[in-house]
Design a protein around this motif. Structure first.
Motif, short mmCIF file in Angstrom:
data_model
loop_
_atom_site.label_atom_id
_atom_site.label_comp_id
_atom_site.label_asym_id
_atom_site.label_seq_id
_atom_site.Cartn_x
_atom_site.Cartn_y
_atom_site.Cartn_z
N ILE A 70 15.69 -11.16 -1.82
CA ILE A 70 16.55 -13.00 -1.53
C ILE A 70 16.42 -13.77 -1.87
O ILE A 70 17.93 -15.01 -1.61
CB ILE A 70 14.20 -13.21 -1.01
CG1 ILE A 70 14.34 -12.25 0.42
CG2 ILE A 70 14.82 -14.95 -0.02
CD1 ILE A 70 12.66 -12.37 0.33
N SER A 129 21.22 -19.06 5.47
CA SER A 129 20.44 -18.54 4.80
C SER A 129 18.90 -18.04 5.54
O SER A 129 17.93 -16.42 5.13
CB SER A 129 20.11 -19.22 3.73
OG SER A 129 19.41 -20.39 4.46
N SER A 130 18.31 -18.73 6.58
CA SER A 130 17.28 -18.84 7.09
C SER A 130 17.25 -17.65 8.19
O SER A 130 16.37 -16.59 7.27
CB SER A 130 16.93 -19.91 8.40
OG SER A 130 16.72 -20.68 7.82
N LEU A 188 16.71 -14.35 5.42
CA LEU A 188 15.77 -14.74 4.41
C LEU A 188 14.60 -13.95 5.92
O LEU A 188 13.54 -12.59 4.74
CB LEU A 188 15.21 -16.26 4.03
CG LEU A 188 13.44 -16.02 3.76
CD1 LEU A 188 13.27 -15.44 2.89
CD2 LEU A 188 13.00 -17.66 4.00
N GLU A 189 14.27 -14.62 6.80
CA GLU A 189 14.12 -13.56 7.65
C GLU A 189 13.86 -11.83 8.12
O GLU A 189 13.54 -10.91 8.47
CB GLU A 189 13.77 -14.22 9.18
CG GLU A 189 13.12 -15.59 8.99
CD GLU A 189 11.64 -15.97 8.96
OE1 GLU A 189 11.06 -15.09 8.98
OE2 GLU A 189 11.66 -16.77 8.20
N SER A 217 12.08 -10.16 4.96
CA SER A 217 10.75 -10.24 5.50
C SER A 217 9.65 -9.59 6.35
O SER A 217 9.37 -9.24 5.95
CB SER A 217 10.73 -11.93 5.48
OG SER A 217 10.84 -12.70 4.36
N PHE A 277 6.20 -12.92 0.88
CA PHE A 277 7.42 -13.34 1.50
C PHE A 277 7.36 -15.10 1.42
O PHE A 277 8.39 -16.05 1.90
CB PHE A 277 8.08 -13.19 2.59
CG PHE A 277 8.21 -11.56 2.49
CD1 PHE A 277 9.41 -11.15 1.48
CD2 PHE A 277 7.36 -10.52 2.81
CE1 PHE A 277 9.45 -10.48 1.48
CE2 PHE A 277 8.08 -9.11 2.44
CZ PHE A 277 8.39 -8.75 1.77
N GLN A 278 5.97 -15.79 1.21
CA GLN A 278 5.80 -17.47 2.29
C GLN A 278 6.53 -18.45 0.91
O GLN A 278 7.29 -19.23 1.55
CB GLN A 278 4.15 -17.94 2.68
CG GLN A 278 4.57 -18.86 2.77
CD GLN A 278 5.60 -19.25 4.48
OE1 GLN A 278 5.37 -18.66 5.30
NE2 GLN A 278 5.90 -20.26 4.46
N ARG A 282 10.02 -18.10 1.45
CA ARG A 282 10.88 -19.04 3.34
C ARG A 282 10.78 -20.69 2.68
O ARG A 282 11.44 -21.40 2.98
CB ARG A 282 9.52 -18.96 3.84
CG ARG A 282 9.52 -16.85 4.80
CD ARG A 282 8.56 -17.60 5.92
NE ARG A 282 8.64 -16.82 6.72
CZ ARG A 282 7.92 -15.44 6.10
NH1 ARG A 282 6.64 -15.58 5.71
NH2 ARG A 282 8.34 -13.93 7.29
N ASP A 283 9.40 -20.89 1.92
CA ASP A 283 9.14 -21.94 1.52
C ASP A 283 10.75 -22.69 0.25
O ASP A 283 11.36 -24.21 0.15
CB ASP A 283 8.25 -22.63 0.88
CG ASP A 283 7.22 -22.22 1.54
OD1 ASP A 283 6.91 -22.27 2.70
OD2 ASP A 283 5.48 -22.57 0.48
N ALA A 306 13.35 -21.25 0.78
CA ALA A 306 14.76 -21.47 1.41
C ALA A 306 14.85 -22.52 1.96
O ALA A 306 16.45 -23.51 2.17
CB ALA A 306 14.91 -20.39 2.24
N ALA A 307 13.67 -22.95 2.93
CA ALA A 307 13.71 -24.36 3.36
C ALA A 307 14.11 -25.13 2.46
O ALA A 307 14.60 -26.52 2.25
CB ALA A 307 12.35 -24.66 4.17
#
Length: 546
Positions: A166, A239-240, A243-244, A247, A291-292, A295-296, A298-299
């Motif tokens: 990621i 990018s989202s 990532l997803e 994940s 993975f959270q 995610r944070d 990436a945002a």
């Protein structure tokens, strides 16, 4: 890239580093509570299956306590982060406004306003989200990975393989995100500059019948901004998606392993004993949280890209050549001595050339007109006399002393300027003229400026609030009100820039009459003008640019 990170650390992060560290510790501590909550939940569910209902109350209490504690820690971390962001934005905005007020740069005021009002707030999500996300991603996945390996080396291996992919893709996509954000920020500033330019020229545009062309230009610029904004969003969605994808694959593989292990189809992957229901549920609860933090991050990565774009604009504006006025702009006692002024061999650095100023002398009570073609330097001469532009060479003598850093503030305490373009603050006309003046002083000043009838015509008289550019009064009336304000300032020397420009002959005569009454009352006058009627009413005439 490295230089931008160093710059961000020194300018944005370092001043609030302590608050960011505290917020990072609080946020990580909050994240470390989840494994305990997950363990309590898995323990309770396995107890329901095996019939050990006594676990339920204890597990529920532990879960609720952990949730409350985590919420309090998250709230405290958020308070630190938003306070740090507010401090940073306030500091940068104050520095920007102070510098631009003291030293003019060859940059549109609309672009500066867009930077101060629209772009600086983009630093907030960068500070409140990116830094703490970096701290969390550096600690929490490692802790959760270690906990996962404790129960199952297969589940741990799945997370170990999926996790590092990621950041690699985020770094590749982040380069495109930063460039797209930079182009978007530039377009925002350009669009604001264009809007201000069209608004200021709206009367001319309408007279020339160019409204449709101006509208089309604005639509083209708006479309260009839309395109650049959509490029930023496309990068964000890309990018989202990446990532997803990783994940989802990682969580799904852990779920498949746990499911087949509980069904007895897989008999390897744990350390000796086979996974039970409690251990399997615990791993399923841990996997998404692994993975959270990614995610944070990436945002927040896009917030970082936008923040770096704003920082690049700040740095570019910092290095832009600018002209600083003399003095400190602090209130001080007026310069002593009779009003005298002399220019000798003076010149200012104007854009890319040296602009010579005329030599002349002015004594107390005299009036002088600066005449010459547009661009000759009449307005610049007034600014130099007021100490608003420094000299490249020569000398200006005021009250028998050289105009310099030490005397500029005291000299400005004795002069008043009547600019060509009126500007009225959002306050009553009485307060704008002079909040401390009594009725008698206001009446005398208005009569001297031929403006008493203007006030009587206004709906609320002196309690009227005019628009920023004098809505409710004509151009000539606005200039006479500015002359009245100059009278109330009790300054002996009045500098007026094109006081009759764009006025009809009758209105111009009223303005000229008010200037003559100022001279008769003992004021000294210097007027920059094209109008023969104005310089015909002055004692002296000086050619500028000859």
């Amino acid at each position: 890239m490295k230089s931008s990170r160093r710059l961000a650390s020194a300018r944005i992060i370092a001043p609030v580093a302590r608050q960011l560290r505290v917020a990072g510790v609080l946020s990580v501590t909050s994240g470390l509570i989840w494994p305990a909550q997950a363990g309590a939940l898995a323990w309770a569910i396995s107890g329901w299956v095996t019939g050990e209902m006594t676990r339920t109350g204890i597990a529920a209490a532990l879960f609720i306590l952990g949730g409350v504690l985590s919420a309090l820690l998250t709230r405290a971390a958020g308070a630190c982060l938003f306070d740090a962001a507010d401090r940073t934005i306030a500091r940068e905005r104050a520095a920007l406004i102070l510098r631009e007020a003291r030293a003019r740069a060859d940059v549109s005021s609309a672009e500066v306003a867009a930077l101060a009002v629209q772009k600086l707030p983009l630093l907030q999500p960068w500070i409140t989200r990116y830094h703490v996300a970096m701290v969390r991603v550096a600690i929490l996945p490692l802790v959760l990975l270690a906990v996962t390996f404790w129960f199952s080396w297969v589940a741990g291996l799945v997370l170990l393989v999926a996790g590092p992919l990621i950041p690699v893709f985020m770094a590749l996509i982040g380069m495109a995100a930063e460039e797209a954000s930079r182009r978007q920020m530039v377009e925002v500033g350009t669009m604001n500059a264009m809007l201000m330019d069209r608004l200021s020229a709206m009367l001319d545009i309408r007279l020339l019948g160019a409204v449709e062309n101006a509208s089309a230009d604005f639509q083209d610029r708006a479309e260009a901004l839309r395109v650049k904004t959509m490029r930023v969003l496309r990068v964000a969605f890309l990018s989202s998606t990446v990532l997803e994808l990783f994940s989802a694959i990682g969580v799904a593989m852990v779920a498949v392993f746990v499911g087949f292990t509980l069904l007895g189809e897989i008999t390897f992957g744990s350390w000796g004993t086979q996974l039970g229901l409690g251990e399997g549920l615990f791993l399923l609860l841990i996997a998404p949280e692994f993975f959270q933090p990614f995610r944070d991050l990436a945002a927040a990565w896009h917030d970082r890209a936008a923040g770096l774009s704003v920082l690049a604009e700040l740095e570019e504006l910092d290095t832009t050549g600018r002209v600083a006025f003399l003095g400190t702009a602090r209130e001080t006692a007026p310069l002593r001595g009779p009003i005298t002024l002399a220019l000798s061999g003076a010149a200012v650095a104007y854009s890319d050339r040296i602009l010579p100023l005329p030599d002349f002398k002015l004594n107390t009570g005299e009036s002088l007109a600066l005449v010459g073609p547009s661009g000759a330097g009449k307005s610049t001469t007034l600014e130099a006399i007021a100490g608003l532009v420094p000299l490249a060479r020569g000398r200006i003598t005021v009250c028998g002393k050289t105009l310099d850093e030490d005397t500029a503030d005291a000299w400005r305490a004795r002069i008043a300027m009547v600019p060509q373009t009126p500007h009225f603050a959002d306050q009553t006309l009485r307060d704008w003229l002079d909040p401390d003046a009594d009725e008698a002083a206001l009446r005398i000043a208005l009569e001297l400026a031929e403006a008493d009838r203007i006030v009587r015509r206004l709906p609320d008289g002196l309690d009227t609030r005019l628009g920023e550019t004098g809505g409710g009064v004509s151009g000539g009336e606005a200039r006479r009100l500015m002359i009245a304000r100059a009278v109330l300032s009790r300054r002996e020397l009045i500098l007026a820039d094109e006081p009759t420009a764009d006025l009809d002959p009758e209105t111009a005569q009223l303005v000229i009459a008010s200037l003559k009454r100022l001279k008769d009352a003992g004021h000294s006058l210097i007027v920059a003008t094209h109008d023969p009627a104005v310089f015909g009413a002055m004692d002296l005439t000086v050619e500028v640019g000859s």
